[in-house]
Structures are given as structure tokens and as C-alpha cells.
Design an enzyme around this catalytic site. Structure first.
Site, PDB file in Angstrom:
ATOM      1  N   GLU A   1      71.073  11.178  10.631  1.00 27.04           N
ATOM      2  CA  GLU A   1      71.433  10.845   9.251  1.00 27.04           C
ATOM      3  C   GLU A   1      71.610  12.083   8.394  1.00 27.04           C
ATOM      4  O   GLU A   1      72.357  12.065   7.415  1.00 27.04           O
ATOM      5  CB  GLU A   1      70.355   9.937   8.647  1.00 27.04           C
ATOM      6  CG  GLU A   1      70.817   9.190   7.407  1.00 27.04           C
ATOM      7  CD  GLU A   1      69.886   8.069   7.027  1.00 27.04           C
ATOM      8  OE1 GLU A   1      70.382   7.011   6.597  1.00 27.04           O
ATOM      9  OE2 GLU A   1      68.655   8.229   7.161  1.00 27.04           O
TER      10      GLU A   1
ATOM     11  N   HIS B   1      65.014   8.580  36.073  1.00 26.85           N
ATOM     12  CA  HIS B   1      65.587   7.563  36.956  1.00 26.85           C
ATOM     13  C   HIS B   1      66.756   6.842  36.292  1.00 26.85           C
ATOM     14  O   HIS B   1      67.159   5.769  36.750  1.00 26.85           O
ATOM     15  CB  HIS B   1      64.495   6.565  37.361  1.00 26.85           C
ATOM     16  CG  HIS B   1      63.340   7.207  38.061  1.00 26.85           C
ATOM     17  ND1 HIS B   1      63.275   7.344  39.422  1.00 26.85           N
ATOM     18  CD2 HIS B   1      62.219   7.784  37.573  1.00 26.85           C
ATOM     19  CE1 HIS B   1      62.154   7.970  39.751  1.00 26.85           C
ATOM     20  NE2 HIS B   1      61.499   8.238  38.649  1.00 26.85           N
TER      21      HIS B   1
ATOM     22  N   LYS C   1      76.118  -0.577   2.804  1.00 27.02           N
ATOM     23  CA  LYS C   1      75.288  -1.358   1.884  1.00 27.02           C
ATOM     24  C   LYS C   1      76.157  -2.072   0.848  1.00 27.02           C
ATOM     25  O   LYS C   1      75.900  -3.232   0.491  1.00 27.02           O
ATOM     26  CB  LYS C   1      74.280  -0.449   1.184  1.00 27.02           C
ATOM     27  CG  LYS C   1      73.196   0.096   2.105  1.00 27.02           C
ATOM     28  CD  LYS C   1      72.243   0.983   1.332  1.00 27.02           C
ATOM     29  CE  LYS C   1      71.149   1.542   2.234  1.00 27.02           C
ATOM     30  NZ  LYS C   1      70.212   2.429   1.504  1.00 27.02           N
TER      31      LYS C   1
END
Length: 410
Positions: free
Chosen positions: A262, A288, A403
Site C-alpha cells: 500500500e 513444497h 471506496k
């Protein structure tokens, strides 16, 4: 204490670039424009105040419910996960973060209304997830609001959430205006719940302050080198992998992803898109899965290996040989800590041999001072990198767009 080693070539780094980064963050701190630099000292009186509340909190509550998301929860979760093994008697912390109804219902089932302290955290005070969950809790648990000593609020002094707290005479704690949410864990955001839960936050702050002073005294040049290397090679190595060898680092890795992603994914002064993509892995589990891509995939990543040199838990691998399973007998009689450190070092060597740029962070052991140090380390590293990218490290315009669009859906 932590040990930092850069295994990549630092000889070609421009000394001017190193000085540019250092002077930029020194100006940020001296000017007061960016406040997180001062939190290790600024938060100490707050912690002392909270200690006076602790006896009553300890008597009445056994659980603290944290209502917050992003910078209002990730840092707290990271510190709790790291220190919980050495502080087993700390109060239970419940996190109500996401607007996922399944998660909200699961967390609410753990809440005893009469034994839970609710702490609402939002820097802006208007975070939709946080306020929506708060409303749900008020209704579901029939929480009284006026003069309630069971609901605390942590927010910017002038936010709408702060006004709400004052209207109902709730206990309120201030996040300094010049401290951004993702840099706020050493402010009231983290200090309030962690102190009241019973963690030694004084030692966390001291560890952070000690490291900060060492940085200003030019005793941590490895950070300048690392930031300069990352930024000057960002088009060649646009991805940064944190490969941490302990499950206790899982939440810390999520915090790093936020502060790194961010803060650094921006447009620079020339309008160019810049940034470094953070990836958090846990060893040996991700040996793995993701390791194959690192070693034989595109050479477009740097890797930070992090491990704990000493563990308080001396769990041993038994001297037991099982028929058909003798292949693993070479580690019999060794501790699991020895095994996971050997796996870390072996993997690091294999990655280095494949031509990947690597650095290393080694913990002597996990304690409060080291946790504070590492928080400051990644905050400073982020600021240094942002300064060299020539961006505003502390805003998030891309997030704000989403937003605004959200509001049009309702």
C-alpha cells in the site's frame, strides 16, 4: 537483537543514492510531517496510563474484541502471534475485521458479553467494515452506549468516530494526525489492546527506540543498501519475497504485505507506475510449493530469509528408526529448531546458487525488544524505498477510488 546480512552485491550502489534516502527520512522525522518516527517515545506515557487501568480490566474481562481492519488490526495480530508463546496468560484477543458474515458469526460465538472489552479502531473513523460490525455488535449483544466502560474507541482526534465517542462519553484514545494507519501499530492502535491484554508493550517500545537511535547514528547502513538495491533494481526484480521460517511469522508477513504494497505501489512524480510486489511465505511449508518458482522460474524476485536461531522449546526428534522410513533417520536426535534452521540455510544456499538476490534476518530469540525492532526496521525500510521511488509513501489514492465506487452500489 536481530542480525541483518545482505548477501547481494552492494559494491555497485551509488553513495549519493544512499545519502538521498537517509536525508529524505531524516527530513520527514525532523519536520513532523510523518509522525511514526516519534511513536517509540511518544507512546510511553500512554502505556503508563494504560497500566493504571489494567488492574480493573484484568478483574472484569478475560477477552478483548478488536473491531478494526487493515492498519487497525494487522500489526496487533502480528505482535500477538509473535509474543503469545512467551506470554500465554495474556487475555484472549478476538478480531472482527472483514465484512464476511461467516467470519463475523464465528467470532461473535466466542464473545461473552459480560467478560469482553470492545475496542473500536479506525484512523479515519469512517471505515465501513468497522462501523458496520460495530452496529451488529451493539444490536446483537444489546450493548449500552452512554457512559459505557465496556467500549473503547481509538481514532483520529477529529474523526466522526471520535465525535461519536464523545457524544456517548466513551473512553477515547487518539491516533496522532500525522501517523498513517499502516504505520500506527506503536501508537494507541496497538498499545491500547496489547497493554490491556497483558503484553509488555514498554519493552516493545524500547526495542523500537533503540533501533531507531542506531539508525540515526548510521549504525544500520545495511538498510540504506537494501532500499537502494531494491529501488534501483525494481524493474529487474519487481517482486520481494519474505521467506520466514516459523509459523509465528505468518501474521507478521501479512502486515509486511500491507505496509509494503500500500505504501510503494504508486505513481511517481513523473506519473510513472512504480512499486515492489510483496510476497509472504512460511518455511519450511512453502519449500513444497513456491520454492520451485523461485529457483527455476523467472529471475524477477529478491528473497529475504528470516529465522530464529534459538528456541525456548527444545522439542526433539526421537532416536526412532522405522522400517521402510529410514531415509529420514539422519535427523534423529536433533531438535526441531535445528531442523528448521538447517532447512532455512540449505534453501537459502540453493536460492543463492540459482542467481537470486538474497538477504537474511536472524533472530537470536523472539522477545519484546526484538519485535519492536523489527516493526521499526520494516517501517524505515518502507520509508527509505518510498523516498527513492520519489512517491508519497503515506497516501493510498488507489484504495480511495474503490471506496467511492462502493457507495454507488447502495
Amino acid at each position: 537483537m536481530l542480525r541483518y546480512t545482505n548477501h547481494f552485491d552492494t559494491k555497485g550502489l551509488d553513495p549519493f543514492t544512499l545519502e538521498k534516502g537517509f536525508e529524505a527520512v531524516r527530513y520527514e522525522a525532523a519536520s513532523g510531517e510523518v509522525g511514526y518516527y516519534h511513536l517509540p517515545l511518544l507512546s510511553q506515557p500512554l502505556v503508563e496510563e494504560l497500566k493504571t487501568l489494567y488492574r480493573d480490566i484484568d478483574r472484569r474481562f478475560n477477552t478483548i474484541a478488536i473491531i478494526g481492519i487493515g492498519g487497525s488490526s494487522l500489526g496487533i495480530k502480528a505482535i500477538e502471534r509473535l509474543l503469545r508463546p512467551s506470554t500465554p496468560n495474556a487475555k484472549k484477543l478476538i478480531y472482527l475485521e472483514n465484512s464476511d458474515p461467516i467470519s463475523i458469526m464465528q467470532e461473535m460465538k466466542q464473545i461473552d458479553k459480560f467478560r469482553t472489552l470492545f475496542i473500536v479502531i479506525s484512523k479515519s473513523g469512517g471505515t465501513v467494515e468497522t462501523l458496520s460490525i460495530l452496529k451488529r455488535l451493539i444490536v446483537s449483544f444489546e450493548l449500552p452506549l452512554d457512559h459505557s466502560d465496556q467500549i473503547y474507541v481509538v481514532s483520529d482526534e477529529k474523526s466522526i468516530l471520535a465525535h461519536f465517542a464523545d457524544e456517548h462519553h466513551l473512553r477515547r484514545f487518539i491516533i496522532p494526525t500525522n501517523v498513517g494507519g499502516r504505520f500506527s501499530v506503536l501508537s494507541a492502535v496497538g498499545m491500547v489492546p496489547l497493554t490491556l491484554a497483558g503484553f509488555d508493550t514498554t519493552a516493545i517500545l524500547k526495542g523500537a527506540q533503540t533501533f531507531l537511535e542506531q539508525f540515526w547514528n548510521r549504525q544500520e547502513e545495511h538498510m540504506l543498501q537494501k532500499a537502494a538495491f531494491y529501488v534501483t533494481h525494481s524493474t529487474q526484480y519487481p517482486m520481494n519475497v519474505l521467506f520466514a521460517y516459523s509459523d509465528t511469522f505468518e501474521e507478521f508477513g501479512k502486515w509486511v504485505v500491507q505496509i509494503w504494497g500500500e505504501s510503494l505501489g504508486k505513481r511517481n512524480r513523473r506519473g510513472e507506475r512504480v512499486g515492489l510486489t510483496p510476497i509472504s511465505l512460511i518455511g519450511s511449508v512453502d519449500q513444497h510449493s513456491f520454492l520451485q518458482l523461485i529457483i527455476e522460474g523467472p529471475l524477477n524476485k529478491t528473497v529475504t530469509f528470516m529465522h530464529i536461531e534459538h528456541s525456548e522449546d527444545h522439542l526433539m526428534i526421537p532416536e526412532l528408526s522405522l522400517k521402510y522410513l529410514e531415509k529420514s533417520d539422519f535427523v534423529n536426535g536433533k531438535s526441531f529448531n535445528e531442523l528448521i534452521n538447517a532447512q532455512c540455510h540449505a534453501t537459502m544456499q540453493s536460492v543463492l546458487q540459482s542467481g537470486v538476490s538474497v538477504d537474511e534476518i536472524a533472530w537470536k530469540q523472539i522477545d519484546e525488544g526484538s519485535v519492536g525492532e523489527l516493526i521499526l526496521y520494516y517501517e524505515l525500510l518502507t520509508s527509505l524505498s518510498g523516498a527513492l521511488f520519489e512517491i508519497n509513501t503515506y497516501d493510498q489514492p488507489g484504495v480511495e477510488i474503490g471506496k467511492k465506487i462502493l457507495e454507488t452500489y447502495f
